[in-house]
Design a protein around this motif. Sequence first.
Motif, PDB file in Angstrom:
ATOM      1  N   GLY A 356       0.871  -1.307  -0.066  1.00 56.82           N
ATOM      2  CA  GLY A 356      -0.068  -0.033  -0.035  1.00 56.82           C
ATOM      3  C   GLY A 356       0.806   1.306   0.061  1.00 56.82           C
ATOM      4  N   GLU A 357       2.198   1.143   0.052  1.00 60.46           N
ATOM      5  CA  GLU A 357       2.948   2.356   0.166  1.00 60.46           C
ATOM      6  C   GLU A 357       3.757   2.542  -1.100  1.00 60.46           C
ATOM      7  N   GLY A 358       3.772   1.768  -2.112  1.00 60.32           N
ATOM      8  CA  GLY A 358       4.461   1.783  -3.121  1.00 60.32           C
ATOM      9  C   GLY A 358       5.825   1.520  -3.035  1.00 60.32           C
ATOM     10  N   VAL A 359       6.724   1.694  -4.030  1.00 60.37           N
ATOM     11  CA  VAL A 359       7.971   1.127  -3.995  1.00 60.37           C
ATOM     12  C   VAL A 359       9.019   2.703  -4.168  1.00 60.37           C
ATOM     13  N   GLU A 360       9.970   2.505  -3.284  1.00 69.51           N
ATOM     14  CA  GLU A 360      10.628   3.788  -3.579  1.00 69.51           C
ATOM     15  C   GLU A 360      12.437   3.199  -3.722  1.00 69.51           C
ATOM     16  N   ILE A 361      12.851   3.640  -4.742  1.00 64.41           N
ATOM     17  CA  ILE A 361      13.973   3.343  -5.103  1.00 64.41           C
ATOM     18  C   ILE A 361      15.083   4.530  -5.234  1.00 64.41           C
ATOM     19  N   GLU A 362      16.148   4.296  -4.113  1.00 67.46           N
ATOM     20  CA  GLU A 362      17.168   5.345  -3.898  1.00 67.46           C
ATOM     21  C   GLU A 362      18.417   5.114  -4.576  1.00 67.46           C
ATOM     22  N   ILE A 363      18.812   5.703  -5.442  1.00 69.31           N
ATOM     23  CA  ILE A 363      20.089   5.661  -6.242  1.00 69.31           C
ATOM     24  C   ILE A 363      21.094   6.626  -5.975  1.00 69.31           C
ATOM     25  N   ARG A 364      21.998   6.265  -5.397  1.00 69.19           N
ATOM     26  CA  ARG A 364      23.283   7.285  -5.120  1.00 69.19           C
ATOM     27  C   ARG A 364      24.527   6.810  -5.754  1.00 69.19           C
ATOM     28  N   VAL A 365      24.978   7.887  -6.637  1.00 66.32           N
ATOM     29  CA  VAL A 365      26.237   7.741  -7.239  1.00 66.32           C
ATOM     30  C   VAL A 365      27.135   8.699  -7.102  1.00 66.32           C
ATOM     31  N   PRO A 366      28.330   8.426  -7.088  1.00 69.54           N
ATOM     32  CA  PRO A 366      29.492   9.512  -6.821  1.00 69.54           C
ATOM     33  C   PRO A 366      29.497  10.561  -8.097  1.00 69.54           C
ATOM     34  N   SER A 367      29.717  11.715  -7.661  1.00 67.10           N
ATOM     35  CA  SER A 367      29.731  12.787  -8.808  1.00 67.10           C
ATOM     36  C   SER A 367      31.056  12.832  -9.662  1.00 67.10           C
ATOM     37  N   LYS A 368      32.256  12.193  -9.195  1.00 63.56           N
ATOM     38  CA  LYS A 368      33.259  12.316  -9.818  1.00 63.56           C
ATOM     39  C   LYS A 368      33.537  10.967  -9.944  1.00 63.56           C
ATOM     40  N   PRO A 369      34.234  10.546 -11.099  1.00 66.61           N
ATOM     41  CA  PRO A 369      34.319   9.085 -11.471  1.00 66.61           C
ATOM     42  C   PRO A 369      35.714   8.579 -10.734  1.00 66.61           C
TER      43      PRO A 369
END
Lengths: 369, 218
Positions: A356-369
């Motif tokens: 009933g609360e949906g799905v939440e996908i949090e993607i965290r990526v570094p800004s520098k390679p």
Amino acid sequence: MGFEVPLWRGIAVFRIASLVYAAALVMQNFALLARPAGAWTVVAVMAVWTVTATYSYAEPSRRSWGMVAADLGVAFACMLSTGFFGGDAYLAVAPPLTATWFGAAPLAAAVMGGRRWAVGAALGYGVCDTLLRGEVTPAVISGVVLLLLAGYAVGYMTHIAAEAEQRFAQAVELEARTRERERLARSIHDSVLQVLAMVQRRGAEIGGEAAELGRLAGEQEAALRALVGVEQRPAKLTGAETDIGALLSAHASARVTVSTPATEVPLPSETAAEVDAAVRAALANVDRHCPPGTRVWLLVEDEGDAVVVTVRDDGPGMCAGRVEEAEADGRLGLAQSIRGRVRDVGGETVITTAPGEGVEIEIRVPSKP
Amino acid sequence: MTNDIRVMVVDDHPMWRDAVARDLAEAGYEVVATAGDGGKAVRIAPAARATVAVVDLQLPDMSGVRVTSELLALESPPRILILSASGEHQDVLDAVKAGATGYLLKSASKDELIDAVTRVHQGDAVFTPGLAGLVLGEYRRLAAAPEPAGSPDTPRLTDRETEVLRLVAKGLTYKQIAARLTLSHRTVQNHVQNTLNKLQLHNRVELVRYAIDQGLDD
């Protein structure tokens, strides 16, 4: 048009100054001349030709290959006449009667036809001068070298000028096209987009089939808005960086809301492409597993050293453990396509869901390679 | 309550202007004025004495941002609800920083519009997820920007405000946020309001500082 004009003016000045110099040389070495009257006649011819050439080259319509050929012909004829009017005694101490005046014709040829013409004329000068003197003297060589260098430089400048002119014309055309596009975009914005937005709004109010029509109008509005691109900023920043905010904004529709900062959120292009693919996978997952009408929110946040992209839907969600369970079974495409991609670029994924609360996908990526 | 709400509608597109005015009139609000451009809006506003101005961001003569500033500079200014199509990021942010109380997409339904006008009239901030994303981004930008010497007043969000704003940006309603964080609806509203107030205050301070730097204060 326009970049050649100073070159022609320069040649005209060169021609006039050289005429004065040639006359001065004749006067200085007057005693050595074999046939003084003839030499003065040659100088007079040069003067007449100076006026003719300056007048002819001044206007683009009067510049022609015939004119250049005549110019070279007169120059060579005047120079060769030194053999008859000047004589060996004169040539032993002075240059041919034309002196530097000869150079104007090869320079004009260089502006009209390019470096090759200048080089050809310079070599021709060398041959004629050798014939006049009967041997290759240091004076012949220095004359040829000077002509070669000057002709080559002027030919090259003409080439550059022509290229610059072309680029300038392209830039002007591009600006005109951009302006036209902006005008069209404004006009579409003021008319079609307003009507489509209105249809969407009214359709939603009336409900039923009208709501479906409204939804279609809304999708078309979003598509058209992206197409005319008045408010879209380009995603590609430089070769290596992409604005992830602008990239993900392309997913916006009546169903998907995209929230980004007002300023660019730069990511290495490769990372941005993987994040975009992961977001696509998440959206595809919503399409597959959630009832129609499920809404999705995309949030892009710039934390300085990392970028966080969150995809949340208001679908039915899943029981705790379902994601892990499905992942363990290798059934869930979501896990591979999102977690794998994000891990590849050094990021991490957190998936939270509840019934009933949906799905939440949090993607965290570094800004520098 | 409803009868105190006097609305002015500013939109250059007659179709939208009429539709918005009609919806509000049907809901029992008094539409005291409509204007097709910013200049007219600013001219008639003092006589109209509207409590809420619904302003389209794109106007032919001046930007919605400027209309917002000029309306707010009046003696008894209306509160401003910005209405716009999607995608005008910087303009939306600038309008809110200039003092607009709320922001709504043109695709919003009639009920959402009426609700937004009511809340703006009461002085409550009206946020869309898109605006929450912009405001979050703006705070981060301010925090990251190299601070000019002796300016400790760069606004910052508390952890709770950040949390609430992120949830708004992710599309949760105030009710859902209240339930998730076990807060009251009013508290959630206050947190959102604070994020906006701090940003607007900072903007005013910046403008004053700019004016002093440029010698425009006399």
